[in-house]
Design an enzyme around this catalytic site. Structure first.
Site, PDB file in Angstrom:
ATOM      1  N   HIS A   9     -15.926   0.477   6.554  1.00 10.39           N
ATOM      2  CA  HIS A   9     -15.574  -0.761   5.850  1.00 10.39           C
ATOM      3  C   HIS A   9     -16.776  -1.681   5.801  1.00 10.39           C
ATOM      4  O   HIS A   9     -17.557  -1.767   6.757  1.00 10.39           O
ATOM      5  CB  HIS A   9     -14.416  -1.473   6.548  1.00 10.39           C
ATOM      6  CG  HIS A   9     -13.122  -0.740   6.455  1.00 10.39           C
ATOM      7  ND1 HIS A   9     -12.233  -0.922   5.429  1.00 10.39           N
ATOM      8  CD2 HIS A   9     -12.591   0.209   7.261  1.00 10.39           C
ATOM      9  CE1 HIS A   9     -11.195  -0.121   5.604  1.00 10.39           C
ATOM     10  NE2 HIS A   9     -11.399   0.574   6.715  1.00 10.39           N
TER      11      HIS A   9
ATOM     12  N   ASN B 100     -15.100   1.587   1.954  1.00 10.57           N
ATOM     13  CA  ASN B 100     -14.074   0.610   1.604  1.00 10.57           C
ATOM     14  C   ASN B 100     -14.715  -0.777   1.646  1.00 10.57           C
ATOM     15  O   ASN B 100     -15.463  -1.086   2.579  1.00 10.57           O
ATOM     16  CB  ASN B 100     -12.923   0.667   2.612  1.00 10.57           C
ATOM     17  CG  ASN B 100     -12.308   2.045   2.695  1.00 10.57           C
ATOM     18  OD1 ASN B 100     -11.565   2.471   1.822  1.00 10.57           O
ATOM     19  ND2 ASN B 100     -12.625   2.770   3.773  1.00 10.57           N
TER      20      ASN B 100
ATOM     21  N   GLU C  37     -10.447   0.032  -2.144  1.00 15.00           N
ATOM     22  CA  GLU C  37     -10.299   1.152  -1.228  1.00 15.00           C
ATOM     23  C   GLU C  37     -11.013   2.385  -1.763  1.00 15.00           C
ATOM     24  O   GLU C  37     -10.840   2.767  -2.926  1.00 15.00           O
ATOM     25  CB  GLU C  37      -8.812   1.449  -0.990  1.00 15.00           C
ATOM     26  CG  GLU C  37      -8.563   2.278   0.239  1.00 15.00           C
ATOM     27  CD  GLU C  37      -7.117   2.196   0.715  1.00 15.00           C
ATOM     28  OE1 GLU C  37      -6.717   3.112   1.442  1.00 15.00           O
ATOM     29  OE2 GLU C  37      -6.411   1.227   0.370  1.00 15.00           O
TER      30      GLU C  37
ATOM     31  N   CYS D 148      -5.424   5.888   7.917  1.00 14.17           N
ATOM     32  CA  CYS D 148      -4.816   4.814   7.124  1.00 14.17           C
ATOM     33  C   CYS D 148      -3.816   4.083   8.004  1.00 14.17           C
ATOM     34  O   CYS D 148      -2.838   4.681   8.474  1.00 14.17           O
ATOM     35  CB  CYS D 148      -4.130   5.361   5.887  1.00 14.17           C
ATOM     36  SG  CYS D 148      -3.276   4.101   4.921  1.00 14.17           S
ATOM     37  N   GLY D 149      -4.064   2.807   8.251  1.00 17.03           N
ATOM     38  CA  GLY D 149      -3.186   2.030   9.110  1.00 17.03           C
ATOM     39  C   GLY D 149      -1.800   1.838   8.535  1.00 17.03           C
ATOM     40  O   GLY D 149      -0.787   1.966   9.232  1.00 17.03           O
ATOM     41  N   ASN D 150      -1.717   1.517   7.249  1.00 21.76           N
ATOM     42  CA  ASN D 150      -0.411   1.319   6.615  1.00 21.76           C
ATOM     43  C   ASN D 150       0.393   2.613   6.606  1.00 21.76           C
ATOM     44  O   ASN D 150       1.603   2.603   6.852  1.00 21.76           O
ATOM     45  CB  ASN D 150      -0.591   0.797   5.188  1.00 21.76           C
ATOM     46  CG  ASN D 150      -1.097  -0.628   5.149  1.00 21.76           C
ATOM     47  OD1 ASN D 150      -0.632  -1.480   5.900  1.00 21.76           O
ATOM     48  ND2 ASN D 150      -2.058  -0.902   4.287  1.00 21.76           N
TER      49      ASN D 150
ATOM     50  N   ASN E  92       0.879  -1.175   0.000  1.00 23.94           N
ATOM     51  CA  ASN E  92       0.000   0.000   0.000  1.00 23.94           C
ATOM     52  C   ASN E  92       0.914   1.221   0.000  1.00 23.94           C
ATOM     53  O   ASN E  92       1.457   1.603   1.027  1.00 23.94           O
ATOM     54  CB  ASN E  92      -0.889  -0.042   1.241  1.00 23.94           C
ATOM     55  CG  ASN E  92      -2.037   0.942   1.224  1.00 23.94           C
ATOM     56  OD1 ASN E  92      -2.634   1.185   2.267  1.00 23.94           O
ATOM     57  ND2 ASN E  92      -2.385   1.503   0.082  1.00 23.94           N
TER      58      ASN E  92
ATOM     59  N   ASN F 240      -6.484  10.531  -0.843  1.00 22.66           N
ATOM     60  CA  ASN F 240      -6.553   9.403  -1.776  1.00 22.66           C
ATOM     61  C   ASN F 240      -6.124   9.821  -3.171  1.00 22.66           C
ATOM     62  O   ASN F 240      -5.983  11.000  -3.474  1.00 22.66           O
ATOM     63  CB  ASN F 240      -7.973   8.848  -1.814  1.00 22.66           C
ATOM     64  CG  ASN F 240      -8.428   8.296  -0.483  1.00 22.66           C
ATOM     65  OD1 ASN F 240      -7.689   7.549   0.154  1.00 22.66           O
ATOM     66  ND2 ASN F 240      -9.625   8.655  -0.049  1.00 22.66           N
TER      67      ASN F 240
ATOM     68  N   CYS G 147      -4.644  -2.748   2.956  1.00 19.36           N
ATOM     69  CA  CYS G 147      -5.333  -1.669   3.663  1.00 19.36           C
ATOM     70  C   CYS G 147      -5.302  -2.012   5.149  1.00 19.36           C
ATOM     71  O   CYS G 147      -5.851  -3.039   5.560  1.00 19.36           O
ATOM     72  CB  CYS G 147      -6.773  -1.525   3.169  1.00 19.36           C
ATOM     73  SG  CYS G 147      -7.735  -0.268   4.060  1.00 19.36           S
ATOM     74  N   GLY G 148      -4.647  -1.177   5.946  1.00 20.80           N
ATOM     75  CA  GLY G 148      -4.497  -1.467   7.362  1.00 20.80           C
ATOM     76  C   GLY G 148      -5.812  -1.437   8.115  1.00 20.80           C
ATOM     77  O   GLY G 148      -6.125  -2.357   8.879  1.00 20.80           O
ATOM     78  N   THR G 149      -6.596  -0.373   7.917  1.00 14.92           N
ATOM     79  CA  THR G 149      -7.896  -0.316   8.584  1.00 14.92           C
ATOM     80  C   THR G 149      -8.806  -1.418   8.056  1.00 14.92           C
ATOM     81  O   THR G 149      -9.620  -1.978   8.803  1.00 14.92           O
ATOM     82  CB  THR G 149      -8.560   1.054   8.392  1.00 14.92           C
ATOM     83  OG1 THR G 149      -8.653   1.346   6.985  1.00 14.92           O
ATOM     84  CG2 THR G 149      -7.794   2.152   9.100  1.00 14.92           C
ATOM     85  N   GLY G 150      -8.649  -1.773   6.771  1.00 10.67           N
ATOM     86  CA  GLY G 150      -9.437  -2.863   6.191  1.00 10.67           C
ATOM     87  C   GLY G 150      -9.085  -4.208   6.794  1.00 10.67           C
ATOM     88  O   GLY G 150      -9.954  -5.053   7.019  1.00 10.67           O
TER      89      GLY G 150
END
Length: 275
Positions: free
Chosen positions: A156, A185, A206, A77-79, A15, A68, A215-218
Site C-alpha cells: 500500500h 494499492n 485497489e 483482503c481484510g474485508n 467491498n 482480483n 479496502c480492509g488492508t488499505g
C-alpha cells in the site's frame, strides 16, 4: 461438460466479492472465473472472487484464496476475511467464534462478534505487524516521495491530501509505477477531527480492481501511516466510500487490529465449463 456451482455474494463496507465454498464445489480456473464473473454488465458483478477451503496445515482452520477482478491473485483482503468469518459461522460450517484463516500472507485470526439473534454482527481481524521496507514490493524512488509505503501482507502507498477524489486519475497511474515491482494499492487520505477522535476520510485504488468502496488492508495501512506521521493516534476510524472500519495499532504486540461489518447480499448458481 457444463457443471453448476453455487456461490454467495457478500460485501464488507461495499467491498463486494463472490464467494465459493470449495469444500463443496470446485472452480477449475479461478483466474478466468474471476474475470468473467466480476464483470458488472455481463457477469455477477464484484471486485473479485474468493475461494473458501480447508486448511492444508494444522495451524489454521480454513483457507482463503482471493482473485482480483482482472484475474490476478491477491495475497490478502481484510474485508473478505471478515466475510469469510460470517459465512463459516452463519452457514453453520463452524461453531467457533475464533477462526484461524490461512492466507497467502500467513494465518490471520478472526474474532467473531455476535448479534443478540446469534448471527455474526462484526469481525475483528488480527492483521499482524505492518512492514515498512520490502524490496520485493517497493523500491525507493524520490519521484513519489510524498506518500508512505506500508505492507499489510500486500503493498500500500498512502498519500495524505485534501483532494481524495484524485483517486481515479492518480491511482491508475501509481498502481503501475516502476517503484512498485508487483504493482501497488494506492490510498488517498484526509485526517479530520471528530468527537470520537480522528476520522480519516480515505478513497482507494485497489491493485487489480480499480476504485473499490473499501479496502480492509488499505484501511490498516492508512491508519498506520497516519500514526507514523503524527496525524492520528494508534486508534482511528477510516471512513471509506462504502463504510467505516475501526483500526487499532497496538503497542503491546505491534499488531494491527481491524474491526468492521460483513454482510450477505445474495446466493446464486452459475454454470462452469469443465474441460
Amino acid at each position: 461438460m457444463v457443471r453448476k456451482t453455487r456461490f454467495t455474494k457478500m460485501h464488507g463496507c461495499g467491498n463486494d466479492y463472490i464467494y465459493v465454498n470449495t469444500m463443496e464445489y470446485d472452480v477449475p480456473n479461478p483466474s478466468e472465473a474471476a474475470v468473467q464473473w466480476s464483470d458488472r454488465h455481463k457477469g455477477i458483478g464484484s471486485d473479485g472472487l474468493v475461494l473458501i477451503g480447508k486448511s492444508p496445515v494444522t495451524e489454521a482452520d480454513f483457507s482463503m484464496h482471493i482473485y482480483n477482478a482482472d484475474g490476478s491473485e491477491a495475497m490478502m483482503c481484510g474485508n473478505a476475511s471478515r466475510c469469510i468469518g460470517k459465512y463459516l459461522y452463519d452457514r453453520k460450517i463452524t461453531t467457533q467464534t475464533q477462526i484461524r484463516l490461512l492466507t497467502l500472507s500467513g494465518v490471520k485470526v478472526l474474532d467473531l462478534h455476535l448479534a443478540p439473534e446469534g448471527v455474526v454482527d462484526s469481525v475483528t481481524v488480527d492483521m499482524g505487524e505492518p512492514i515498512f521496507e520490502d524490496e520485493r514490493l517497493f523500491m525507493a524512488n524520490r519521484s513519489i516521495s510524498q506518500g508512505v509505503f506500508v505492507s499489510m501482507g500486500n503493498p500500500h502507498y498512502v498519500i495524505f491530501t485534501d483532494d481524495v477524489d484524485q483517486v481515479e486519475e492518480t491511482g491508475r497511474v501509481l498502481e503501475h509505477h516502476p517503484a512498485f515491482p508487483e504493482r501497488c494499492n494506492i490510498e488517498f487520505a484526509n485526517p479530520l477531527s471528530s468527537p470520537e477522535g480522528v476520522a480519516i476520510r480515505t478513497r482507494v485504488w485497489e491493485r487489480g480492481s480499480g476504485i473499490t468502496q473499501a479496502c480492509g488492508t488499505g484501511a490498516c495501512a492508512t491508519a498506520v501511516a497516519a500514526a507514523l506521521t503524527g496525524k492520528a493516534g494508534r486508534q482511528s476510524q477510516v471512513v471509506m466510500d462504502g463504510g467505516t472500519l475501526n483500526i487499532e495499532w497496538r503497542e503491546s504486540d505491534n499488531h494491527v487490529y481491524m474491526t468492521g461489518p460483513a454482510e450477505f447480499v445474495f446466493d446464486g448458481e452459475i454454470e462452469i465449463n469443465c474441460k
